[in-house]
Motif scaffolding. Structure first.
Motif, short mmCIF file in Angstrom:
data_model
loop_
_atom_site.label_atom_id
_atom_site.label_comp_id
_atom_site.label_asym_id
_atom_site.label_seq_id
_atom_site.Cartn_x
_atom_site.Cartn_y
_atom_site.Cartn_z
N PHE A 161 0.83 -1.20 0.00
CA PHE A 161 0.00 0.00 0.00
C PHE A 161 0.86 1.26 0.00
O PHE A 161 2.04 1.22 0.36
CB PHE A 161 -0.94 0.03 1.22
N VAL A 162 0.23 2.36 -0.44
CA VAL A 162 0.83 3.68 -0.29
C VAL A 162 -0.12 4.49 0.58
O VAL A 162 -1.33 4.52 0.33
CB VAL A 162 1.01 4.38 -1.67
N PHE A 163 0.42 5.10 1.62
CA PHE A 163 -0.40 5.91 2.52
C PHE A 163 0.18 7.31 2.62
O PHE A 163 1.38 7.47 2.84
CB PHE A 163 -0.43 5.28 3.92
N GLN A 164 -0.67 8.29 2.48
CA GLN A 164 -0.27 9.68 2.75
C GLN A 164 -1.51 10.49 3.04
O GLN A 164 -2.47 10.45 2.27
CB GLN A 164 0.50 10.28 1.58
N ASN A 165 -1.51 11.19 4.15
CA ASN A 165 -2.65 12.03 4.49
C ASN A 165 -2.12 13.35 5.04
O ASN A 165 -1.72 13.43 6.20
CB ASN A 165 -3.55 11.35 5.52
#
Lengths: 382, 382
Positions: free
Chosen positions: A4-8
């Motif tokens: 997964f790629v996560f960025q918030n």
């Protein structure tokens, strides 16, 4: 665990009195359009706090973004953005106001119609930056890049994704004036957002499971206090707001499969019958759990044990009891859990099934919920 | 719940084979300095993957950032950055390599010495942007803005804060070659990072409590499998990596008090005796829990019940059993939990106490751990 790629990147500004920080968070060199719903923010004091913080800024107001924001309304705001050279959007109110503002932000930078954009996200080319003062714990819109938009003319309701809010200010005291029904729907919405990201396969991510269960446990624990409107308990409403935000900002979804069938079916009930979003979800979910009881067996058993303490009996008995506990929880919120209670009959079920058949819809983590399975799910909820 | 501001912009790129994405994540228009530790990345294949992904980029290599990175080493990299017009830093390795790189990033844009910057963070004025390929689950440095830097000349070790990594790539397969002791220290480090953000007051945030407990429960659950080096179980090491990152990126710390006394005391043991960070923590924590047993009683009881299932007996008995269960867990990792096992005697305790007395150090969520209390904590760990 799936890759997964996560960025918030959203800045969350949380707590009593934080609306005053607007003056330090908003851009001073841009013309701002402040968007509102129907006026509850004038009754609960939020409008006054926002206006005080906006002193010295160049801003306009746009009023009237309704629940389940309609593209017909949003088009007017898009015109304002284009005409008035708006460089920043600030949504003040609940999830619908912010959802509508997200579409405005993207539609204002293209020539095509806003609904065309919803139907064809490839038209997207950037957006006006936007932020929120969120006053209703429910949608999680304050810290994600999604929104759900309705079309009055066609009776359709679809999700759309663009960018994250630059910042969101959440002051739990702004929730004190929420009516019981909105509190109940917000609790249900938060609960089922997490269920959609959790009730799929076992073993994909033990940590994400724990975090999803943590939101569910918290919602179950605080629900009676949230519904006790007369109390205005700050810590309870703060837990509610934080749970709603954390329930749909990607934090419980890293590396795991997601479902979202309940939401997709629920959207149709809102589009066709105008039923409040959270209320549609609690009607549909028990049907999804029951029809997918074999595919989801492992996770339903884990959920039943960890959230409801259900450990006795055969697997099928525990699954039955877990579905029942879930429905009873929704009823304890004062929500209906049957279509008939909401005046929805077979004709609506047939229309939804017909739409899914025409569109070739396939929902759920295994993409196996087609029109026929949707028919079975909805008929058992009549 | 306390008011808080939360923002974490790091892009997390997680999973098998993701190092190849470096080529799309790194800036093409800047000269890059790639920083490394002692060479383990050459033995485990990570170096080859990085070099392959960097084809066509303008980059230099800097080798030799040691465990507990020394300012003496980092100064050399700062010189390289200034001399070679470095515009981006990529740390490849464990938490120490990245920690050191964080200081390099800030020290390279000022005239003053790097250690001056650690002692006086006000000297900070921006930094060279940096990112990481993280190969060791432990520090959480891959998704936070902190680092801990040692000074060989003065025998000091202090934390420093600047900016978040632009992105961090975590491929669990890179952990397969980690020795047992590093795995054990990484588990302990992750566990105690969470304890520092959790074991304070009750009731501040039920959701953050659940999430903190979720990391602790996951670490306890996976520890035996993580330590079984021969297995190379992808899902287990993925859970370990994700837990380490989520344990110190702010996700479990919203609106709650924090402690960090164990870390501050542990840093002194590393600075004076060179003991590995995670190993220092497991020695100190039981002493902090025991000396603060009244102040932390509510949270120790909650932790004991939810993480260790301790529900029987009087409050004092349950606290004793919870401290004991915690120490036994660390011993099950193969770590020492007594100073004497590490060859540390009263002289070191006296030196630490003397330093804290001179500095006027006051630690913990209530700032009541002074030199005298530190003395009691450490003496019971001899």
């Amino acid at each position: 665990m799936n890759n997964f790629v996560f960025q918030n990147p959203t800045k969350l500004v949380f707590g009593k009195g934080e609306i005053a920080k607007l003056s330090t968070l908003l851009p001073k060199d841009k013309r701002i359009l402040v968007t509102f719903g129907g006026g509850s923010v004038k009754r609960n004091g939020v409008y006054d706090q926002v206006v005080a913080a906006l002193e010295g800024f160049d801003y306009l107001e746009f009023w009237g973004i309704e629940p389940n924001p309609k593209v017909e309304t949003l088009r007017k705001a898009v015109e304002v953005c284009k005409r008035e050279n708006i460089g920043f959007l600030l949504a003040v109110g609940g999830g619908s106001t912010l959802d509508g503002t997200k579409l405005i932000a993207s539609a204002a930078v293209i020539e095509e119609d806003a609904w065309e954009l919803v139907l064809n996200p490839k038209l997207q080319c950037g957006n006006i930056p936007f932020a929120s003062v969120m006053t209703l714990p429910a949608t999680g819109s304050e810290m994600n890049r999604g929104c759900v938009i309705s079309n009055l003319a066609t009776g359709e309701k679809f999700a759309f994704y663009n960018a994250y809010p630059t910042f969101s200010i959440l002051d739990p005291t702004t929730t004190y004036t929420l009516p019981s029904f909105q509190r109940a729907c917000g609790l249900a919405d938060t609960f089922i957002h997490v269920i959609e990201q959790y009730l799929t396969y076992t073993g994909e991510s033990p940590l994400m499971d724990r975090w999803a269960e943590g939101v569910l446990q918290t919602i179950v624990e605080i629900a009676p206090k949230v519904l006790n409107v007369s109390e205005n308990d700050y810590d309870t409403m703060a837990s509610f707001m934080l749970s709603a935000t954390m329930g749909l900002n990607g934090f419980v979804a890293m590396g795991v499969s997601q479902d979202w069938a309940t939401h997709r079916i629920g959207h149709e009930l809102t589009a066709l019958c105008g039923i409040t979003h959270g209320q549609t979800l609690v009607v549909v979910l028990p049907g999804v759990m029951n029809e997918l009881r074999d595919q989801k067996a492992g996770k339903i058993l884990q959920y039943g044990e960890r959230v409801w303490g259900i450990t006795e009996g055969s697997a099928q008995e525990r699954i039955d009891r877990t579905i029942s506990a879930t429905e009873q929880f929704f009823r304890s919120l004062g929500l209906a859990t049957r279509l008939s209670e909401l005046g929805v009959g077979e004709d609506v079920v047939e229309e939804i099934v017909s739409r899914f058949r025409t569109r070739g819809t396939r929902l759920g983590e295994a993409l196996n919920i087609d029109y026929a399975l949707t028919d079975r799910i909805l008929r058992q909820r009549l």
